[in-house]
Design a protein around this motif. Structure first.
Motif, PDB file in Angstrom:
ATOM      1  N   UNK A 258     -14.745  -2.595  62.123  1.00 29.08           N
ATOM      2  CA  UNK A 258     -14.383  -1.354  62.293  1.00 29.08           C
ATOM      3  C   UNK A 258     -12.858  -1.070  61.728  1.00 29.08           C
ATOM      4  N   UNK A 259     -12.199  -2.513  61.949  1.00 32.05           N
ATOM      5  CA  UNK A 259     -10.801  -2.388  61.636  1.00 32.05           C
ATOM      6  C   UNK A 259     -10.826  -2.411  59.854  1.00 32.05           C
ATOM      7  N   UNK A 260     -11.762  -3.079  59.151  1.00 26.62           N
ATOM      8  CA  UNK A 260     -12.024  -2.792  57.747  1.00 26.62           C
ATOM      9  C   UNK A 260     -12.095  -1.502  57.262  1.00 26.62           C
ATOM     10  N   UNK A 261     -13.272  -0.746  57.895  1.00 25.29           N
ATOM     11  CA  UNK A 261     -13.424   0.353  57.275  1.00 25.29           C
ATOM     12  C   UNK A 261     -12.384   1.360  57.871  1.00 25.29           C
ATOM     13  N   UNK A 262     -11.669   1.129  58.895  1.00 22.26           N
ATOM     14  CA  UNK A 262     -10.261   2.193  59.349  1.00 22.26           C
ATOM     15  C   UNK A 262      -9.330   1.850  58.280  1.00 22.26           C
ATOM     16  N   UNK A 263      -9.090   0.872  57.574  1.00 22.31           N
ATOM     17  CA  UNK A 263      -8.236   0.665  56.440  1.00 22.31           C
ATOM     18  C   UNK A 263      -8.486   1.305  55.421  1.00 22.31           C
ATOM     19  N   UNK A 264      -9.695   1.992  54.968  1.00 21.24           N
ATOM     20  CA  UNK A 264     -10.067   2.910  54.142  1.00 21.24           C
ATOM     21  C   UNK A 264      -9.898   4.211  54.365  1.00 21.24           C
ATOM     22  N   UNK A 265     -10.163   4.509  55.559  1.00 20.73           N
ATOM     23  CA  UNK A 265     -10.068   5.822  56.014  1.00 20.73           C
ATOM     24  C   UNK A 265      -8.374   6.295  56.404  1.00 20.73           C
ATOM     25  N   UNK A 307     -22.252  -5.291  59.323  1.00 18.90           N
ATOM     26  CA  UNK A 307     -21.530  -4.161  59.244  1.00 18.90           C
ATOM     27  C   UNK A 307     -21.938  -3.403  60.737  1.00 18.90           C
ATOM     28  N   UNK A 308     -22.523  -4.094  61.874  1.00 17.24           N
ATOM     29  CA  UNK A 308     -22.874  -3.350  63.068  1.00 17.24           C
ATOM     30  C   UNK A 308     -21.466  -2.959  63.676  1.00 17.24           C
ATOM     31  N   UNK A 309     -21.651  -1.494  64.268  1.00 17.84           N
ATOM     32  CA  UNK A 309     -20.529  -1.295  65.018  1.00 17.84           C
ATOM     33  C   UNK A 309     -19.823  -0.165  64.380  1.00 17.84           C
ATOM     34  N   UNK A 310     -20.138   0.015  63.101  1.00 14.24           N
ATOM     35  CA  UNK A 310     -19.438   1.219  62.489  1.00 14.24           C
ATOM     36  C   UNK A 310     -19.998   2.666  62.952  1.00 14.24           C
ATOM     37  N   UNK A 311     -21.049   2.568  63.399  1.00 13.76           N
ATOM     38  CA  UNK A 311     -21.689   3.841  64.239  1.00 13.76           C
ATOM     39  C   UNK A 311     -20.520   4.394  65.342  1.00 13.76           C
ATOM     40  N   UNK A 375      -6.746   6.629  61.661  1.00 13.85           N
ATOM     41  CA  UNK A 375      -7.718   5.615  62.451  1.00 13.85           C
ATOM     42  C   UNK A 375      -7.122   4.359  62.175  1.00 13.85           C
ATOM     43  N   UNK A 376      -6.873   3.470  63.395  1.00 17.31           N
ATOM     44  CA  UNK A 376      -6.350   2.305  63.312  1.00 17.31           C
ATOM     45  C   UNK A 376      -6.775   1.508  64.570  1.00 17.31           C
ATOM     46  N   UNK A 377      -6.836   0.158  64.423  1.00 15.51           N
ATOM     47  CA  UNK A 377      -7.056  -0.806  65.638  1.00 15.51           C
ATOM     48  C   UNK A 377      -5.759  -1.308  66.321  1.00 15.51           C
ATOM     49  N   UNK A 378      -5.645  -0.955  67.638  1.00 14.94           N
ATOM     50  CA  UNK A 378      -4.428  -1.570  68.340  1.00 14.94           C
ATOM     51  C   UNK A 378      -4.673  -1.975  69.902  1.00 14.94           C
ATOM     52  N   UNK A 379      -4.240  -3.205  70.233  1.00 11.14           N
ATOM     53  CA  UNK A 379      -4.367  -3.423  71.658  1.00 11.14           C
ATOM     54  C   UNK A 379      -5.721  -3.487  72.140  1.00 11.14           C
ATOM     55  N   UNK A 380      -6.641  -3.962  71.117  1.00  4.83           N
ATOM     56  CA  UNK A 380      -8.070  -4.134  71.576  1.00  4.83           C
ATOM     57  C   UNK A 380      -8.731  -2.762  71.705  1.00  4.83           C
ATOM     58  N   UNK A 381      -8.119  -1.569  71.009  1.00  7.13           N
ATOM     59  CA  UNK A 381      -8.799  -0.255  71.246  1.00  7.13           C
ATOM     60  C   UNK A 381      -9.012   0.304  69.822  1.00  7.13           C
ATOM     61  N   UNK A 382      -9.887   1.014  69.628  1.00  4.55           N
ATOM     62  CA  UNK A 382     -10.003   1.927  68.305  1.00  4.55           C
ATOM     63  C   UNK A 382      -9.205   3.339  68.550  1.00  4.55           C
ATOM     64  N   UNK A 383      -8.204   3.764  67.940  1.00  6.71           N
ATOM     65  CA  UNK A 383      -7.535   4.856  68.164  1.00  6.71           C
ATOM     66  C   UNK A 383      -7.864   5.767  66.850  1.00  6.71           C
ATOM     67  N   UNK A 384      -7.825   7.015  67.313  1.00  5.96           N
ATOM     68  CA  UNK A 384      -8.032   8.061  66.166  1.00  5.96           C
ATOM     69  C   UNK A 384      -7.177   9.397  66.651  1.00  5.96           C
TER      70      UNK A 384
END
Length: 456
Positions: A258-265, A307-311, A375-384
């Motif tokens: 998820x962190x990798x994909x977020x970096x693209x979006x 890539x599991x988890x991108x859903x 979209x980014x990952x921070x403190x163990x959470x996906x934030x959007x």
């Protein structure tokens, strides 16, 4: 080359060649039909022969339902003289429409059979839903020269069946004793081997490339670190889930993906009229890019996959978009009952499916101003966050009604209706209420964790 020469086992030459009385004797009580090129040629209205056929089917004791990817006006035009149920915009080969059809017929899956002319749409969809199916020869006009790429692919598949006897012997015909689906799940072309699966997947990817190349959509490509001023909607969820049966390694890998994909979006600006595409933005998923094996849904089972988890990421974007005036133009669903609910049920907490590149998530900016996805990952959470230059005049909320669980053929499903409610920001008055999902999700967690008071 005639289809019958390529197809070395029993099939129905047409809908008129099926013995419906024998279907009834075998325990079937409902027939789910495709329309175009199955009952009539593409786009045509019903004929007196088809009208009479439905009367004969009903007289044999069978219910009928038309399951079509066409819009409502097309289906209603066809059934002017036919008394039958129907479902339009079915999104075949997604199993959702088939399961909805079974429910609408008031029958069990084992009592229904699907009839269609396309392997990769009608038969595949029935197979995914666990329904019996009959393939019929598609209706081609005498002067029709072109049959389309998909038809040639189906011819190739049938050619392979003729030349691989071990596969033919595993096929069951629903007319025969002790047989299962006409197109058994374990011998579907894509499931024969990793090689045939790769062929099927490549076909779908090529179709997507061709569709986008020939289409007129303008896709968003600009990203900026500077955030737009107005916050339209926001959402966050915990990246690492814990509990019974949850693999901690796959959860850690999911967070990496998820962190990798977020970096693209992150920071993507979608201008008025532009379309955001999840896969055009994120790109392909490979180990070389750092993606790892996370949890995916394959064949209605939770299993490891690259890539599991991108859903999960796709679902977060969907929630942001639903709480805005933006238009969802492509959405695919999987079960939103992957894990037990917490203290409070959150509609669309999961359920958005993405798979490179043919199962995409897309939305269009149909407003008059730029919007931005952060979209980014921070403190163990996906934030959007979804942001815009200036506020919109309405607020949006997701409302779920009639939420419960039901057991069908030994399998539990979460059932509900989920609506998007639009309110005037100044007055608080409801100005629109739209059904965004008629939920029928297979429960993927321990049935003992289903709240007993919610089972009907």
């Amino acid at each position: 080359m005639m289809l019958k020469e390529l197809f070395p086992f029993e099939y129905a030459e047409s809908v008129f060649a099926i013995d419906y009385k024998k279907l009834y004797a075998k325990g079937y009580r409902g027939v789910i039909f495709d329309i175009d090129n199955t009952l009539v040629h593409h786009g045509e209205g019903s004929t007196p022969e088809v009208d009479e056929l439905f009367k004969e089917i009903h007289a044999a004791g069978l219910k009928t339902l038309l399951l079509s990817n066409n819009e409502k006006s097309r289906v209603e035009m066809f059934i002017k003289n036919i008394d039958t149920l129907y479902i339009c915009d079915a999104d075949k080969p997604s199993p959702k429409g088939y399961l909805k059809a079974v429910k609408k017929l008031g029958l069990k899956k084992s009592q229904c059979v699907c009839v269609g002319d396309q392997i990769f749409t009608d038969i595949l969809g029935a197979n995914r839903a666990g329904l019996a199916s009959i393939l019929v020869k598609f209706i081609q006009m005498p002067d029709e020269m072109r049959i389309g790429v998909r038809r040639y692919a189906e011819y190739g598949l049938l050619w392979a069946w003729r030349r691989i006897p071990t596969l033919r012997h595993r096929i069951g015909d629903i007319y025969n004793e002790g047989a299962g689906n006409f197109w058994s799940r374990d011998i579907l072309f894509c499931n024969i081997s990793p090689f045939t699966y790769a062929i099927s997947e490549t076909k779908e990817k090529l179709k997507r490339y061709l569709h986008d190349f020939m289409g007129h959509d303008k896709f968003s490509v600009i990203r900026t670190k500077k955030k737009l001023k107005n916050l339209v909607s926001e959402h966050s969820n915990t990246l690492i889930k814990k509990g019974k049966g949850i693999d901690p390694v796959l959860q850690e890998n999911k967070a990496v993906n998820i962190a990798l994909a977020c970096s693209k979006i992150d920071g993507m600006v979608i201008r008025p009229g532009e379309v955001f595409s999840f896969w055009r933005t994120v790109g392909s998923i490979t180990e070389k890019k750092g993606y790892k094996s996370g949890r995916i849904i394959a064949d209605n089972k939770l299993t490891p996959g690259l890539g599991g988890g991108l859903c999960n990421l796709g679902n977060t974007i969907h929630l942001l978009v639903l709480h805005s005036p933006l238009e969802v133009v492509e959405f695919h669903s999987h079960s939103d009952a992957l894990a037990p609910d917490g203290d409070k049920r959150v509609p669309f907490s999961s359920g958005t499916s993405v798979c490179y590149n043919y199962i995409d998530y897309r939305f269009r900016n149909n407003t008059d101003q730029d919007v931005q996805l952060c979209l980014w990952c921070e403190d163990g959470k996906l934030r959007g966050e979804l942001r815009s230059k200036k506020p919109f005049p309405y607020t949006y909320e997701i409302v779920e009604e009639d939420h419960h669980f039901s057991k069908e053929d030994g399998v539990f499903y979460r059932i509900s209706k989920i609506y998007k409610v639009t309110k005037d920001k100044a007055t608080g008055k409801v100005v629109d209420k739209v059904l965004v999902r008629d939920n029928h999700s297979e429960v993927m967690f321990d049935y003992d964790l289903i709240p007993k008071e919610l089972i009907r």
